[in-house]
Design an enzyme around this catalytic site. Structure first.
Site, PDB file in Angstrom:
ATOM      1  N   LYS A  63      -4.885   4.691  -9.726  1.00 60.39           N
ATOM      2  CA  LYS A  63      -6.171   5.995  -9.061  1.00 60.39           C
ATOM      3  C   LYS A  63      -4.812   6.838  -8.319  1.00 60.39           C
ATOM      4  O   LYS A  63      -4.271   6.128  -8.519  1.00 60.39           O
ATOM      5  CB  LYS A  63      -7.328   5.275  -9.157  1.00 60.39           C
ATOM      6  CG  LYS A  63      -6.782   3.465  -7.949  1.00 60.39           C
ATOM      7  CD  LYS A  63      -6.333   3.733  -6.717  1.00 60.39           C
ATOM      8  CE  LYS A  63      -5.705   3.544  -5.558  1.00 60.39           C
ATOM      9  NZ  LYS A  63      -5.142   3.268  -3.965  1.00 60.39           N
TER      10      LYS A  63
ATOM     11  N   PRO B  76       3.208   2.297 -13.501  1.00 58.55           N
ATOM     12  CA  PRO B  76       4.205   1.617 -12.666  1.00 58.55           C
ATOM     13  C   PRO B  76       3.757   1.070 -11.249  1.00 58.55           C
ATOM     14  O   PRO B  76       2.276   1.404 -10.781  1.00 58.55           O
ATOM     15  CB  PRO B  76       4.648   3.560 -11.793  1.00 58.55           C
ATOM     16  CG  PRO B  76       4.322   4.098 -12.520  1.00 58.55           C
ATOM     17  CD  PRO B  76       3.355   3.436 -13.699  1.00 58.55           C
TER      18      PRO B  76
ATOM     19  N   ALA C 121       3.351   1.392  -7.015  1.00 57.95           N
ATOM     20  CA  ALA C 121       3.338   2.475  -6.722  1.00 57.95           C
ATOM     21  C   ALA C 121       1.698   3.463  -5.856  1.00 57.95           C
ATOM     22  O   ALA C 121       2.167   4.504  -5.988  1.00 57.95           O
ATOM     23  CB  ALA C 121       3.127   2.888  -8.204  1.00 57.95           C
ATOM     24  N   GLY C 122       1.230   2.082  -5.345  1.00 56.74           N
ATOM     25  CA  GLY C 122      -0.111   2.584  -5.197  1.00 56.74           C
ATOM     26  C   GLY C 122      -1.247   3.327  -5.837  1.00 56.74           C
ATOM     27  O   GLY C 122      -2.098   3.578  -5.457  1.00 56.74           O
ATOM     28  N   LEU C 123      -0.887   2.463  -7.442  1.00 57.12           N
ATOM     29  CA  LEU C 123      -2.114   3.375  -8.351  1.00 57.12           C
ATOM     30  C   LEU C 123      -2.762   2.126  -8.725  1.00 57.12           C
ATOM     31  O   LEU C 123      -4.233   2.920  -9.433  1.00 57.12           O
ATOM     32  CB  LEU C 123      -0.949   3.437  -9.206  1.00 57.12           C
ATOM     33  CG  LEU C 123       0.076   4.717  -8.796  1.00 57.12           C
ATOM     34  CD1 LEU C 123       0.972   4.461 -10.201  1.00 57.12           C
ATOM     35  CD2 LEU C 123      -0.346   6.217  -8.445  1.00 57.12           C
ATOM     36  N   GLY C 124      -3.106   1.135  -8.465  1.00 56.85           N
ATOM     37  CA  GLY C 124      -3.617  -0.249  -8.364  1.00 56.85           C
ATOM     38  C   GLY C 124      -4.137  -0.062 -10.103  1.00 56.85           C
ATOM     39  O   GLY C 124      -4.842  -0.903 -10.679  1.00 56.85           O
ATOM     40  N   GLY C 125      -2.699  -0.301 -10.804  1.00 57.13           N
ATOM     41  CA  GLY C 125      -2.635  -0.777 -12.363  1.00 57.13           C
ATOM     42  C   GLY C 125      -3.223  -2.059 -12.274  1.00 57.13           C
ATOM     43  O   GLY C 125      -4.174  -2.182 -13.094  1.00 57.13           O
ATOM     44  N   GLY C 126      -2.808  -3.167 -11.449  1.00 57.03           N
ATOM     45  CA  GLY C 126      -3.053  -4.736 -12.082  1.00 57.03           C
ATOM     46  C   GLY C 126      -4.580  -5.163 -11.191  1.00 57.03           C
ATOM     47  O   GLY C 126      -5.279  -5.300 -12.259  1.00 57.03           O
ATOM     48  N   SER C 127      -5.450  -3.749 -10.652  1.00 55.55           N
ATOM     49  CA  SER C 127      -6.407  -4.053 -10.180  1.00 55.55           C
ATOM     50  C   SER C 127      -7.787  -3.263 -11.719  1.00 55.55           C
ATOM     51  O   SER C 127      -8.575  -3.536 -11.866  1.00 55.55           O
ATOM     52  CB  SER C 127      -7.009  -2.807  -8.435  1.00 55.55           C
ATOM     53  OG  SER C 127      -6.605  -3.290  -7.686  1.00 55.55           O
TER      54      SER C 127
ATOM     55  N   ASP D 224      -9.554  -2.948  -4.571  1.00 58.74           N
ATOM     56  CA  ASP D 224      -9.736  -1.977  -4.728  1.00 58.74           C
ATOM     57  C   ASP D 224     -10.125  -2.680  -6.284  1.00 58.74           C
ATOM     58  O   ASP D 224     -10.489  -1.155  -7.109  1.00 58.74           O
ATOM     59  CB  ASP D 224      -8.794  -0.792  -4.244  1.00 58.74           C
ATOM     60  CG  ASP D 224      -7.362  -1.747  -5.338  1.00 58.74           C
ATOM     61  OD1 ASP D 224      -7.298  -2.710  -5.782  1.00 58.74           O
ATOM     62  OD2 ASP D 224      -6.379  -0.435  -5.298  1.00 58.74           O
TER      63      ASP D 224
END
Length: 267
Positions: free
Chosen positions: A8, A90, A93-99, A132
């Site tokens: 996101k 990544p 990175a502020g992209l919420g991948g783990g979430s 998030d």
């Protein structure tokens, strides 16, 4: 069963106040993008998590995907699973991948074992894992507030625009970013601003983390500047960084930015 958790971006981010519980209240708009991981759950003798692709710091068997499994296991008699995670989004990175990964594990478990959990029930599990995480259960644009875990529907569609994301070789600690930010209530809520024409966002939609993160990592600021120089209608750092996204009115190529950064087109 296999699923593809997506990242996101934050269309604006205002840190409005420090809470008594140590968290911060904020307002932002979460918008899903097409950079994806892959996560699979398969029957196993014991529950483990195997991670491939991008390296994730820490013990794989204590990551968010395992925590998601354990939360549901505490309430339902589900069998052991091997969780296979292919990381492509990544990290830092502020992209919420783990979430996204843990939320999609919740959805996979619900589907595989026919638990008949509602979206609200799955969101309740996800909220226990991170502010998030619950967004990725329904995975649609939302205006998020309080800790970033309460949502209102946001009718916004950027599909007609060409979107680019640039990830520099920098990892920004979310904890450090919050430690340096100064909470303040905006003069006008993002909830209203986000519905203004996108051509006006450059002067109105902000990310409160940018000033402190840019001071520590000037290369991130330079990326944002370069995106505007390339003709972006709007550019902003996502979350607490380090990635910066840009919205163009037509397709572009950015070879100069590709030299030192990961560049994702048409996200």
């Amino acid at each position: 069963m296999l699923s593809f958790p997506n990242a996101k971006i934050n269309l604006g981010l205002n840190i409005t106040e420090k809470r008594s519980d140590g968290y911060h209240n904020l307002e932002t708009v979460f918008y899903p993008i097409q950079i994806k991981d892959a996560v699979e759950i398969v029957d196993a003798d014991i529950t483990t998590c195997k991670i491939h692709g991008i390296d994730i710091p820490g013990d794989a068997n204590n990551n968010l995907c395992m925590q998601a499994y354990n939360l549901i296991k505490a309430d339902y008699a589900i069998p052991a699973q091997q969780i296979n995670l292919m990381k492509n989004i990544p990290v830092g990175a502020g992209l919420g991948g783990g979430s996204a990964d843990c939320a999609f594990v919740i959805k996979l478990i619900n589907e595989k074992f026919d638990l008949k959990l509602s979206n609200n029930q799955m969101e309740s599990y996800a909220r226990k894992l991170g502010a998030d995480c619950a967004f990725f259960i329904q995975n649609k644009p939302v205006y998020a507030f309080n800790k970033g875990d309460e949502f209102e529907k946001c009718e916004i569609d950027l599909s007609a625009w060409f979107k680019v994301l640039v990830k520099p070789p920098v990892h920004v600690s979310t904890a450090d970013a919050y430690a340096l930010v100064k909470p303040q209530k905006p003069l006008q809520s993002l909830k209203e601003i986000i519905h203004l024409p996108l051509t006006t966002w450059k002067s109105k939609v902000i990310n409160d983390f940018e000033s402190s993160v840019f001071a520590k990592y000037p290369q991130i600021h330079q990326i944002k500047t370069s995106l505007y120089d390339a003709g972006a209608t709007f550019a902003l750092m996502s979350g607490s960084g380090s990635s910066v996204f840009a919205i163009f009115n037509q397709p572009v190529k950015l070879p100069e930015l590709e030299k030192d950064n990961l560049v994702y087109y048409n996200i």
